[in-house]
Scaffold this active site. Structure first.
Site, PDB file in Angstrom:
ATOM      1  N   ASN A 170       0.875  -1.173   0.000  1.00  0.00           N
ATOM      2  CA  ASN A 170       0.000   0.000   0.000  1.00  0.00           C
ATOM      3  C   ASN A 170       0.915   1.226   0.000  1.00  0.00           C
ATOM      4  O   ASN A 170       1.470   1.582   1.033  1.00  0.00           O
ATOM      5  CB  ASN A 170      -0.886  -0.034   1.254  1.00  0.00           C
TER       6      ASN A 170
ATOM      7  N   LYS B 147       0.187   4.304  -0.418  1.00  0.00           N
ATOM      8  CA  LYS B 147      -0.408   5.548   0.087  1.00  0.00           C
ATOM      9  C   LYS B 147      -0.105   6.691  -0.880  1.00  0.00           C
ATOM     10  O   LYS B 147      -0.059   6.467  -2.084  1.00  0.00           O
ATOM     11  CB  LYS B 147       0.090   5.830   1.510  1.00  0.00           C
TER      12      LYS B 147
ATOM     13  N   HIS C 123      -9.613   1.810   4.723  1.00  0.00           N
ATOM     14  CA  HIS C 123      -8.345   1.971   5.446  1.00  0.00           C
ATOM     15  C   HIS C 123      -8.538   3.013   6.556  1.00  0.00           C
ATOM     16  O   HIS C 123      -9.279   3.979   6.376  1.00  0.00           O
ATOM     17  CB  HIS C 123      -7.254   2.417   4.468  1.00  0.00           C
TER      18      HIS C 123
ATOM     19  N   GLU D  38      -6.814   5.380   7.491  1.00  0.00           N
ATOM     20  CA  GLU D  38      -6.499   6.753   7.077  1.00  0.00           C
ATOM     21  C   GLU D  38      -7.680   7.375   6.325  1.00  0.00           C
ATOM     22  O   GLU D  38      -7.915   8.575   6.414  1.00  0.00           O
ATOM     23  CB  GLU D  38      -5.210   6.773   6.249  1.00  0.00           C
TER      24      GLU D  38
ATOM     25  N   GLU E 205      -5.848  -4.264  10.829  1.00  0.00           N
ATOM     26  CA  GLU E 205      -4.813  -3.243  10.983  1.00  0.00           C
ATOM     27  C   GLU E 205      -5.096  -2.409  12.230  1.00  0.00           C
ATOM     28  O   GLU E 205      -5.869  -1.443  12.167  1.00  0.00           O
ATOM     29  CB  GLU E 205      -4.806  -2.323   9.759  1.00  0.00           C
TER      30      GLU E 205
ATOM     31  N   GLY F  62       2.341   2.648  10.746  1.00  0.00           N
ATOM     32  CA  GLY F  62       3.340   3.701  10.587  1.00  0.00           C
ATOM     33  C   GLY F  62       4.064   4.092  11.863  1.00  0.00           C
ATOM     34  O   GLY F  62       4.727   5.119  11.911  1.00  0.00           O
TER      35      GLY F  62
ATOM     36  N   SER G 151       3.140  -1.736  10.561  1.00  0.00           N
ATOM     37  CA  SER G 151       4.579  -1.829  10.838  1.00  0.00           C
ATOM     38  C   SER G 151       5.179  -3.201  10.516  1.00  0.00           C
ATOM     39  O   SER G 151       6.066  -3.676  11.224  1.00  0.00           O
ATOM     40  CB  SER G 151       4.872  -1.442  12.289  1.00  0.00           C
TER      41      SER G 151
HETATM   42  P1  PGA Z   1       2.687   0.563   7.685  1.00  0.00           P
HETATM   43  O1  PGA Z   1       1.232   0.800   7.026  1.00  0.00           O
HETATM   44  O2  PGA Z   1       3.204  -0.741   7.162  1.00  0.00           O
HETATM   45  O3  PGA Z   1       3.499   1.748   7.228  1.00  0.00           O
HETATM   46  O4  PGA Z   1       2.498   0.530   9.155  1.00  0.00           O
HETATM   47  C1  PGA Z   1       0.318  -0.247   6.881  1.00  0.00           C
HETATM   48  C2  PGA Z   1      -0.949   0.255   6.253  1.00  0.00           C
HETATM   49  O5  PGA Z   1      -1.349   1.383   6.534  1.00  0.00           O
HETATM   50  O6  PGA Z   1      -1.593  -0.441   5.457  1.00  0.00           O
END
Ligand code: PGA
Length: 257
Positions: free
Chosen positions: A9, A11, A95, A97, A169, A175, A214
């Site tokens: 992903n 982003k 997601h 976000e 998640e 992140g 992460s």
């Molecule tokens: P990350 O993001 O691996 O940077 O923690 C995962 C995600 O948001 O799908």
């Protein structure tokens, strides 16, 4: 059998030329990997170029979001039909976000999942609790609400049900460099599968459940090694072709035994 997945992903990272450069270096790294679905979800603007480049490779194209309608007066939105035409197979829906920064409600998430099924896309439904909910011991309750509100009223038929992918998640792990433990994620994945059984019966055994938050080459097997976890949704560590290739390769070797 549930085929394991490694999903990148990206982003809002990488311009079109950066995405193309990534592909040119990455495709060589993973040429010999089979039995693992490696899915790249770039920003919308790179989908067309990557779609052309991915032809004749085993890599699969995904989108990070979509609108639920086929077309209409929705400035700035992208429809499922548009994604289909570009050869997109998977679409990330809900997601955290999107939920937190763009106000996507459970209702909108449900409409998008329904629409993905209707237009022949494979939805990757993201669910997860935040830090406060985690600390209050509300994880199961939150996941149940998110999963049920997205799926309860849908009855897409057995074949479509097996297209669903659920990504667990935890918001606090995204992140932050602080993933859930493999043990905890595994328990949650087992719980999600139980909920899916309640909703859709036997089809639940075919639905892939992923962990995200992460994930990196050092910890991916801690998650994918668990019986109910069928892969990983990866943000930060998926932006470097070496790291993404390393993770796809690790899962490939693990599954080959
Ligand atoms: P990350 O993001 O691996 O940077 O923690 C995962 C995600 O948001 O799908």
């Amino acid at each position: 059998m549930r085929i394991p997945m490694v999903i990148a992903n990206w982003k809002m990272y990488k311009t079109v030329s950066e995405a193309v450069d990534f592909f040119n270096r990455f495709s060589n790294e993973v040429e010999d990997i089979s039995g693992v679905e490696t899915v790249i979800c770039p920003p919308f603007v790179s989908l067309a170029d990557l779609s052309r480049l991915l032809t004749n490779t085993s890599l699969i194209l995904g989108a990070q979001n979509m609108h639920w309608e086929k077309e209409g007066a929705y400035t700035g939105e992208i429809s499922p039909l548009m994604l289909r035409e570009l050869g997109v197979k998977y679409v990330i829906i809900g997601h955290s976000e999107r939920r937190n920064f763009f106000g996507e409600s459970d209702r909108v998430v449900r409409k998008k999942v329904e629409s993905a099924f209707a237009y022949g896309l494979f939805p990757i439904l993201c669910i997860g609790e935040n830090w406060e909910q985690f600390n209050n011991g509300e994880t199961q309750q939150v996941l149940k609400e998110q999963l049920f509100s997205a799926l309860e009223e849908l009855n897409p038929g057995r074949e479509m049900m097996s297209r669903l992918v659920v990504a667990y998640e935890p918001v606090w792990a995204i992140g932050t460099g602080t993933p859930a433990t493999g043990e905890a994620a595994s328990k949650v994945a087992g719980y999600i599968r139980e909920l899916l059984r309640k909703l859709w019966g036997e089809a639940a055994e075919e639905i892939r459940i992923l962990y995200g938050g992460s994930v990196n080459p050092g910890n991916i097997l801690e998650f994918t090694g668990k019986p109910d976890i069928d892969g990983a949704l990866i943000g930060g560590s998926s932006l470097k072709e070496k790291l993404l290739a390393e993770m796809a390769r690790a899962v490939f070797h693990e599954r080959r035994g």
